[in-house]
Design a protein around this motif. Structure first.
Motif, PDB file in Angstrom:
ATOM      1  N   ASP A  51       0.830  -1.203   0.000  1.00 33.47           N
ATOM      2  CA  ASP A  51       0.000   0.000   0.000  1.00 33.47           C
ATOM      3  C   ASP A  51       0.872   1.264   0.000  1.00 33.47           C
ATOM      4  O   ASP A  51       1.737   1.425   0.873  1.00 33.47           O
ATOM      5  CB  ASP A  51      -0.914  -0.025   1.231  1.00 33.47           C
ATOM      6  N   ASN A  77      -6.055   6.755  -4.395  1.00 30.30           N
ATOM      7  CA  ASN A  77      -6.218   6.444  -2.978  1.00 30.30           C
ATOM      8  C   ASN A  77      -6.646   4.996  -2.825  1.00 30.30           C
ATOM      9  O   ASN A  77      -6.922   4.311  -3.811  1.00 30.30           O
ATOM     10  CB  ASN A  77      -7.178   7.429  -2.298  1.00 30.30           C
ATOM     11  N   GLU A 107      -9.315   3.552  -1.572  1.00 24.98           N
ATOM     12  CA  GLU A 107     -10.678   3.160  -1.920  1.00 24.98           C
ATOM     13  C   GLU A 107     -10.788   2.888  -3.418  1.00 24.98           C
ATOM     14  O   GLU A 107     -11.138   1.792  -3.852  1.00 24.98           O
ATOM     15  CB  GLU A 107     -11.653   4.274  -1.526  1.00 24.98           C
ATOM     16  N   HIS A 147     -11.434  11.946   0.560  1.00 31.37           N
ATOM     17  CA  HIS A 147     -12.651  11.708   1.353  1.00 31.37           C
ATOM     18  C   HIS A 147     -13.708  12.764   1.074  1.00 31.37           C
ATOM     19  O   HIS A 147     -14.897  12.536   1.293  1.00 31.37           O
ATOM     20  CB  HIS A 147     -12.327  11.746   2.850  1.00 31.37           C
ATOM     21  N   ASP A 201      -4.066  14.370   3.398  1.00 33.75           N
ATOM     22  CA  ASP A 201      -4.240  14.333   1.943  1.00 33.75           C
ATOM     23  C   ASP A 201      -3.790  15.652   1.320  1.00 33.75           C
ATOM     24  O   ASP A 201      -3.756  15.794   0.089  1.00 33.75           O
ATOM     25  CB  ASP A 201      -5.719  14.086   1.595  1.00 33.75           C
ATOM     26  N   ARG A 257      -8.391  15.062  11.969  1.00 31.61           N
ATOM     27  CA  ARG A 257      -9.022  13.863  11.406  1.00 31.61           C
ATOM     28  C   ARG A 257      -8.538  12.557  12.023  1.00 31.61           C
ATOM     29  O   ARG A 257      -9.253  11.561  11.984  1.00 31.61           O
ATOM     30  CB  ARG A 257      -8.801  13.814   9.892  1.00 31.61           C
ATOM     31  N   ARG A 317     -11.485   4.391  11.304  1.00 27.54           N
ATOM     32  CA  ARG A 317     -12.024   3.416  10.353  1.00 27.54           C
ATOM     33  C   ARG A 317     -11.806   1.992  10.848  1.00 27.54           C
ATOM     34  O   ARG A 317     -10.884   1.726  11.608  1.00 27.54           O
ATOM     35  CB  ARG A 317     -11.400   3.593   8.969  1.00 27.54           C
ATOM     36  N   ARG A 319     -16.291   9.486   0.748  1.00 27.11           N
ATOM     37  CA  ARG A 319     -15.659   8.165   0.919  1.00 27.11           C
ATOM     38  C   ARG A 319     -16.173   7.463   2.177  1.00 27.11           C
ATOM     39  O   ARG A 319     -16.404   8.091   3.205  1.00 27.11           O
ATOM     40  CB  ARG A 319     -14.142   8.323   0.975  1.00 27.11           C
ATOM     41  N   LYS A 370      -5.958  -1.525   7.063  1.00 28.07           N
ATOM     42  CA  LYS A 370      -6.187  -1.808   5.640  1.00 28.07           C
ATOM     43  C   LYS A 370      -7.089  -3.026   5.443  1.00 28.07           C
ATOM     44  O   LYS A 370      -7.261  -3.488   4.310  1.00 28.07           O
ATOM     45  CB  LYS A 370      -4.844  -2.058   4.923  1.00 28.07           C
ATOM     46  N   HIS A 422      -9.891  -2.471   3.207  1.00 21.91           N
ATOM     47  CA  HIS A 422      -9.430  -2.184   1.844  1.00 21.91           C
ATOM     48  C   HIS A 422      -9.342  -3.478   1.037  1.00 21.91           C
ATOM     49  O   HIS A 422      -9.761  -3.547  -0.111  1.00 21.91           O
ATOM     50  CB  HIS A 422      -8.025  -1.551   1.872  1.00 21.91           C
ATOM     51  N   ASP A 474       2.263   3.188   3.098  1.00 23.91           N
ATOM     52  CA  ASP A 474       1.225   4.214   3.094  1.00 23.91           C
ATOM     53  C   ASP A 474       1.038   4.841   4.467  1.00 23.91           C
ATOM     54  O   ASP A 474       1.105   6.059   4.617  1.00 23.91           O
ATOM     55  CB  ASP A 474      -0.106   3.619   2.629  1.00 23.91           C
ATOM     56  N   HIS A 532       2.181   8.664   5.451  1.00 20.85           N
ATOM     57  CA  HIS A 532       1.270   9.752   5.841  1.00 20.85           C
ATOM     58  C   HIS A 532       1.772  10.556   7.038  1.00 20.85           C
ATOM     59  O   HIS A 532       1.239  11.617   7.336  1.00 20.85           O
ATOM     60  CB  HIS A 532      -0.108   9.183   6.208  1.00 20.85           C
ATOM     61  N   HIS A 586      -0.697  11.088  -0.621  1.00 23.75           N
ATOM     62  CA  HIS A 586      -0.375  10.168  -1.714  1.00 23.75           C
ATOM     63  C   HIS A 586       0.284  10.955  -2.845  1.00 23.75           C
ATOM     64  O   HIS A 586       0.324  12.188  -2.811  1.00 23.75           O
ATOM     65  CB  HIS A 586      -1.646   9.504  -2.236  1.00 23.75           C
TER      66      HIS A 586
HETATM   67  O1  LIG Z   1      -7.783   7.886   4.958  1.00 29.81           O
HETATM   68  C1  LIG Z   1      -6.574   8.018   4.831  1.00 29.81           C
HETATM   69  O2  LIG Z   1      -5.764   7.504   5.619  1.00 29.81           O
HETATM   70  C2  LIG Z   1      -6.042   8.878   3.717  1.00 29.81           C
HETATM   71  O3  LIG Z   1      -6.909   9.941   3.486  1.00 29.81           O
HETATM   72  C3  LIG Z   1      -5.950   8.109   2.454  1.00 29.81           C
HETATM   73  O4  LIG Z   1      -5.243   6.937   2.611  1.00 29.81           O
HETATM   74  P1  LIG Z   1      -5.716   5.587   1.953  1.00 29.81           P
HETATM   75  O5  LIG Z   1      -6.474   5.947   0.711  1.00 29.81           O
HETATM   76  O6  LIG Z   1      -4.410   4.920   1.629  1.00 29.81           O
HETATM   77  O7  LIG Z   1      -6.514   4.852   2.942  1.00 29.81           O
END
Ligand SMILES: O=C(O)[C@H](O)COP(=O)(O)O
Ligand SMILES: [Mn+2]
Ligand SMILES: [Mn+2]
Length: 626
Positions: A93, A145, A147, A205, A236, A271, A278, A353, A429, A432, A497, A501, A568
């Motif tokens: 990722d 991203n 998603e 998002h 982001d 955030r 999530r 999203r 993830k 995902h 990933d 971030h 990203h």
């Molecule tokens: O939600 C997140 O962590 C970022 O906005 C995007 O990251 P992801 O698309 O790799 O989950």
């Protein structure tokens, strides 16, 4: 399976709608609820702008009996035989193949002997597109991203994604004619309309211009009182940019004020601290959000949002990131919160999203809810999402724009042809590689044919533990590969990933080195059972850790230090194939130069020895000897 595998955490199981009845909300009688609920009925709701091929396939399906008439039979491939062992599909990722190969590219700087060796194999390495229109985003200026990337990887098709669908709904005015809008407009004359979401232009998002479109749309249609609850980004978009987004929003709200609509920011927070958890990684984030947005309770109060953010970010030389700003509430001069959420108000989650909106949606939607103490649950809320975030859970029941309909995903072909699959990642993830991969479907496609394993993620900032759960994922994956139980093993490594971030270069280099070592072990396991493998990524991130000017020159801050890039990237991603069980003559084709993530599904089916369905983007492999 072995240790750690017993407690299979398919968290989706916990999310059965029956577990919690949807709140009656504003639509407190079945009669009132009927129109919006009908619109929410997934299959019956038309998905705008499907690509021709998928639309044609979809037409064959009767509403309510989706996919029933579709033929899922897979035919043996004409020239590629089925493998003896399993096929491993491994997603690194956020591991892009960036043109800037300098000191700020963690993928490049990292010591990655495995991937380096794979790059050197002729005709078995290429790059593929992972951003923009190739994955259904509005333009090629949009970074990819997870998603949209996992949707494309798993479905073999490119569909218009949320960002684009919301743009269309605003441009055409369709948003304002839909049932979701009708529901919130009941609150326009006498109640407050609240907007909650991520305030930035990240386009992952949400997008601030779409929020503004909704705000203006509401005010123009009679909303008298609007409150916005902002989640600051810095993930982001560049860190520190929240101040500018707030200033821009304040200007819009002031303008609405001068036109007779009382519009203000009411609460907020970063955030990664508030509201946008999530996959149930940390519900306390959602509780903090509920307290601030609904109850008007937070550890900090301010009389304006800009002061809130500047103060909470702290000293300029060592600020708290926008992502981690503490929750705050805006109060009037008497110290009273300016925008708690009250009975009969409308609430719009303006993110399109899904993953980071599911938990807060449950808190608003479910009358029966015991994950945390809501203290006060406003009655008669008119609650909508920008989209429906989970079509299986019908969550939320009401929404402003129908989500993309992603049909005939590769997982459906696998389960309907008796091809057993194991999918694994860590919490961050997990959805995902399951939910997004399966075209935004919750839970198993067929529990008899699939096993999903979630390794619980750490609850810390990931630069502090950049190995994350890669070792545990590798061990469990190896066990699945060697077990002989599965024909497909699907793995997502979160490290490049999630650590990318944080903007921490050294930690991200480590993240890349860790996954490289893990890939080596996985390939060895696949080779030991004469299997095949495919290694790729869903979008860039770790491949560029610095903000750059238009010519690509790294930008430095006033202190002379590089300005970190936490988002990203637009880079393509690597795509590797191989395996002891793959005949030497099976190689990458030279005639699909524009291939992207959506070309992976057909390739995967071919590597399993099957022809791919005609509705999929073309395969990238061929048997050159045939
Ligand atoms: O939600 C997140 O962590 C970022 O906005 C995007 O990251 P992801 O698309 O790799 O989950
Ligand atoms: Mn991703
Ligand atoms: Mn990411």
């Amino acid at each position: 399976m072995g240790k750690g595998m017993g407690g299979v955490l398919s968290r989706k199981k916990k999310e059965e709608p029956a577990a919690a009845a949807p709140a009656a909300g504003a639509a407190s009688t079945p009669e009132q609820k009927a129109p919006a609920a009908a619109a929410a009925a997934g299959p019956a709701a038309p998905a705008p702008a499907q690509p021709a091929t998928a639309a044609e396939a979809a037409k064959a399906d009767a509403p309510g009996a989706k996919n029933m008439s579709f033929d899922y039979t897979l035919k043996p491939h004409a020239t590629i035989p089925a493998p003896e062992g399993p096929l491993m599909v491994c997603i690194l990722d956020g591991f892009g193949e960036n043109e800037f190969k300098d000191a700020f590219n963690a993928v490049h700087v990292a010591n990655t002997p495995t991937v380096d060796a794979l790059r050197a194999v002729p005709k078995r390495f290429r790059t593929i597109k992972a951003h923009g229109t190739a994955v259904g985003l509005p333009s090629d200026a949009d970074m990819g991203n997870s998603e949209v990337g996992h949707n494309a990887l798993g479905s073999g098709q490119v569909v218009d994604q949320g960002a684009r669908l919301v743009d269309i709904a605003l441009e055409t005015g369709k948003m304002f004619e839909g049932d979701g809008w009708k529901l919130i407009s009941q609150a326009f004359p006498g109640n407050t309309v609240h907007f909650i979401g991520l305030l930035s232009d990240g386009g992952v998002h949400s997008r601030a211009d779409q929020l503004v479109g909704c705000l203006r749309g509401a005010a123009a249609r009679g909303a008298k009182r609007i409150r916005v609850h902002i989640l600051t980004d810095g993930r982001d978009v560049p860190d520190g940019s929240s101040v500018k987004y707030v200033a821009d929003l304040e200007a819009v709200l002031a303008q609405l004020g001068s036109e007779g609509c009382d519009a203000k920011i009411a609460s907020g927070g970063g955030r990664m601290k508030v509201t946008m958890d999530r996959y149930e990684a940390d519900w306390s984030m959602v509780k903090r959000g509920w307290d601030a947005h609904v109850l008007g309770k937070a550890p900090h109060t301010f009389t304006d949002a800009k002061t809130a953010i500047v103060t909470l970010r702290g000293p300029e030389d060592a600020p708290v990131s926008d992502q981690y700003v503490d929750p705050f509430v805006i109060v009037d001069e008497a110290g009273k919160p300016v925008g708690t959420i009250e009975d009969g108000d409308a609430v719009v989650l303006f993110n399109f999203r899904a993953d980071r909106m599911v938990e807060i949606s449950k808190a608003f939607e479910y009358a029966k809810f015991d994950t945390f103490d809501r203290e006060r649950f406003p009655q008669g809320l008119r609650f909508v999402g920008m989209m429906q975030y989970d079509g299986d859970l019908k969550l939320p029941a009401n929404y402003l724009v129908p989500p993309p309909e992603i049909l005939h995903v590769s997982g459906e072909f696998l389960v309907k042809n008796g091809i057993a699959t194991f999918a694994i990642s860590e919490t961050q993830k997990f959805g995902h590689v399951t939910f997004f991969w399966n075209g935004n479907r919750s839970g198993y496609l067929d529990a008899k044919q699939e096993q999903y394993l979630e390794i619980p993620s750490d609850k810390i900032e990931f630069n502090k533990a950049p190995d994350m759960k890669a070792r545990e994922i590798t061990e469990a994956s190896k066990e699945a590969i060697l077990s002989g139980k599965y024909k497909v093993i699907r793995v997502n490594f979160a490290n490049p990933d999630m650590v990318g971030h944080t903007g921490d270069m050294a930690a991200t280099v480590r993240a890349c080195e860790t996954v490289d070592a893990c890939v080596k072990e996985l390939i060895a396991a696949v080779d030991s059972v004469n299997g095949r493998w495919l290694v790729t990524s869903d979008h860039g991130n770790a491949d560029d850790m610095v903000q750059r000017d238009k010519k690509g020159k790294p930008l430095m801050g006033e202190d002379g230090k590089p300005l970190p890039l936490t988002s990203h990237t637009l880079a393509p991603v690597p795509f590797f194939i191989g395996g002891k069980g793959l005949p030497d003559s099976v190689v990458l084709r030279g005639d699909v130069p524009d291939a992207g993530l959506a070309n992976v599904a057909a390739t995967t089916l071919n590597l399993l020895g099957y022809e791919a369905p005609a509705i999929y983007k073309p395969t990238m492999v061929e048997n050159a000897a045939a």
